[in-house]
Design an enzyme around this catalytic site. Structure first.
Site, short mmCIF file in Angstrom:
data_model
loop_
_atom_site.label_atom_id
_atom_site.label_comp_id
_atom_site.label_asym_id
_atom_site.label_seq_id
_atom_site.Cartn_x
_atom_site.Cartn_y
_atom_site.Cartn_z
N CYS A 4 4.83 1.62 11.23
CA CYS A 4 5.60 2.44 10.30
C CYS A 4 6.12 3.72 10.95
O CYS A 4 6.88 4.46 10.34
CB CYS A 4 4.76 2.78 9.07
SG CYS A 4 4.27 1.32 8.13
N THR A 56 9.04 -7.43 -13.03
CA THR A 56 8.49 -8.78 -13.08
C THR A 56 7.67 -9.06 -11.83
O THR A 56 8.13 -8.86 -10.70
CB THR A 56 9.62 -9.82 -13.20
OG1 THR A 56 10.36 -9.54 -14.39
CG2 THR A 56 9.06 -11.22 -13.27
N GLN A 90 -6.39 -0.90 6.37
CA GLN A 90 -6.98 -1.43 7.60
C GLN A 90 -8.48 -1.67 7.44
O GLN A 90 -9.13 -2.12 8.39
CB GLN A 90 -6.74 -0.46 8.75
CG GLN A 90 -5.29 -0.20 9.07
CD GLN A 90 -4.58 -1.38 9.70
OE1 GLN A 90 -5.21 -2.33 10.17
NE2 GLN A 90 -3.26 -1.35 9.72
N SER A 108 -2.66 -3.60 1.22
CA SER A 108 -1.49 -4.46 1.41
C SER A 108 -1.93 -5.87 1.75
O SER A 108 -2.87 -6.07 2.53
CB SER A 108 -0.59 -3.93 2.54
OG SER A 108 0.27 -2.92 2.09
N HIS A 117 -0.19 -8.20 3.48
CA HIS A 117 0.20 -8.74 4.79
C HIS A 117 -0.69 -8.26 5.93
O HIS A 117 -0.53 -8.70 7.07
CB HIS A 117 1.67 -8.43 5.09
CG HIS A 117 1.95 -7.01 5.44
ND1 HIS A 117 2.21 -6.60 6.72
CD2 HIS A 117 2.02 -5.89 4.67
CE1 HIS A 117 2.44 -5.30 6.74
NE2 HIS A 117 2.32 -4.84 5.51
N ALA A 130 0.82 -1.22 0.00
CA ALA A 130 0.00 0.00 0.00
C ALA A 130 0.85 1.26 0.00
O ALA A 130 0.45 2.29 -0.55
CB ALA A 130 -0.93 0.00 1.21
N THR A 131 2.03 1.21 0.60
CA THR A 131 2.89 2.40 0.62
C THR A 131 3.27 2.81 -0.79
O THR A 131 3.17 3.98 -1.17
CB THR A 131 4.15 2.14 1.47
OG1 THR A 131 3.77 1.98 2.84
CG2 THR A 131 5.13 3.30 1.36
#
Length: 396
Positions: free
Chosen positions: A339, A254, A195, A215, A217, A91-92
């Site tokens: 973060c 890739t 979130q 994201s 994870h 997401a960053t």
């Protein structure tokens, strides 16, 4: 593939003849463990020469088809078309592509004081390089000030970037109303949904959102992969990098086939298990709050009602959060966003919702997930109460 749990609820992993006890994990907003179903989906693709872009031969076409299936699974979770999904490293990166690639020097950008660092720090950098950043305030409940937002949008900025769920305190923003406000003013909207997905209902086709970031994870998928949503009707941002032309030139490089497939499987699980996971988190949140009720001098940061139950931001009077966590090796907890670890005293979110500095210094974030057990929560609540009493010097 799971690990046995002992009676205290901690994971017991055997290394040779020694057993290593791991702390009770309560930091699910920072990351989530890989779901066994996701791992099983990834394993066949973790060896072998799979390249989804080498479509001149059969192995490449097989990998490409598998990646496109994963793209469809991501789109199903977001309620959009697969053609609107671009794979990124997370997401960053996705948020950076939008904020940097959909604006130019001299443009105005509207955002809030509740954003994740991937948006807020990018906005700071853009401001230093010629954009005009308008940061909208929030209420003490941790909800964006809608009236102030409407006024800011009236100035016709080039872009608005509003999170759906705050990563530190878990409050849910009225993103569907915000999207409608942006649509009425013809302002493209980007939303960080990291979130939100798997925790609240998300249907981008109904929200008039132009761009979104997620994201893997955070939803029990592999680390290092995420997605950028770009609505078919939205202008494509300029890419941050060039070379290869993959992902329609928006994100060259890739693709990691196994990670894409794991991400897709995680999205499939998040979509089908959302209500079950939500009910589980609600039970655990009530249990934790009840467990902490024996303490005096603490508060829940942000609205009790307008939040995801998976996240409790709790402030303890007369306690330093870092000292509290240091006294709790039995628990894996955080003070705020992973973060921005180490910068609690500078938490923009806690300042935005007017948490006094002494309470901000005593704030921890408790996160629940799919694998958290009631026994773990009861143990954690008891340990927290014990250590808070100890650090305060309360009489036994």
């Amino acid at each position: 593939m799971t690990h046995p749990r002992d009676r205290a609820g901690t994971l017991a992993r055997r290394s040779g003849s020694r057993v290593r006890q791991e702390p009770i994990f309560l930091d699910f907003q920072a990351t989530t463990p890989l779901d066994p179903v996701v791992l099983e989906a990834m394993l066949p693709w973790m060896s072998g020469a799979w390249n989804a872009h080498a479509i001149e031969h059969g192995m490449g076409r097989t990998a490409s088809a598998a990646v496109e299936t994963a793209r469809e699974q991501v789109a199903a979770l977001l309620g959009c078309r697969s053609s609107e999904i671009t794979f990124t490293s997370g997401a960053t990166e996705a948020s950076n592509i939008v904020l940097r690639g959909a604006t130019s020097a001299g443009d105005a950008v509207v955002t809030t004081e509740l954003e994740h660092a991937s948006v807020s720090e990018t906005a700071d950098d853009l401001e230093a390089n010629g954009r005009f950043i308008h940061r909208v305030t929030a209420s003490e409940d941790g909800i964006v000030d809608v009236a102030a937002l409407a006024e800011a949008l009236d100035s016709q900025p080039a872009l608005a970037s509003i999170t759906a769920v705050n990563s530190e305190i878990g409050t849910v923003q009225p993103i569907d109303d915000v999207a409608a406000m942006c649509a009425d003013r013809d302002v493209p909207l980007h939303s960080d949904l990291t979130q939100a997905v798997g925790r609240i209902p998300v249907k981008l086709s109904d929200w008039f959102v132009s761009y979104a970031s997620i994201s893997s994870h955070k939803i029990y998928g592999p680390q290092g992969i995420g997605a950028l949503f770009v609505a078919d009707a939205a202008a494509a941002p300029r890419p941050l990098a060039t070379g290869g032309g993959q992902e329609n030139g928006l994100r060259p490089g890739t693709l990691p086939v196994a990670s894409c497939i794991g991400f897709g499987a995680a999205c499939d699980l998040a979509r089908t298990r959302r209500e079950q996971d939500d009910a589980h988190a609600q039970t655990l949140a009530r249990m934790m709050l009840n467990g902490l009720s024996e303490l005096e001098g603490w508060q829940l940061n942000g609205s009790l009602e307008t939040r995801i139950p998976h996240n409790l931001s709790v402030a303890f009077e007369g306690v330093d959060a870092e000292m509290l966590l240091a006294s709790l090796p039995e628990l894996a907890l955080a003070t705020g966003s992973a973060c921005s670890a180490g910068s609690l005293r500078g938490s923009a979110t806690l300042r935005a919702i007017s948490v006094p500095e002494p309470l901000a210094n005593g704030t921890i974030r408790i996160g629940f997930g799919r694998t958290t057990t009631p026994e773990e929560v009861r143990t954690a609540a008891s340990l927290l109460c014990d250590r808070v009493h100890l650090l305060r010097g309360d009489a036994p």
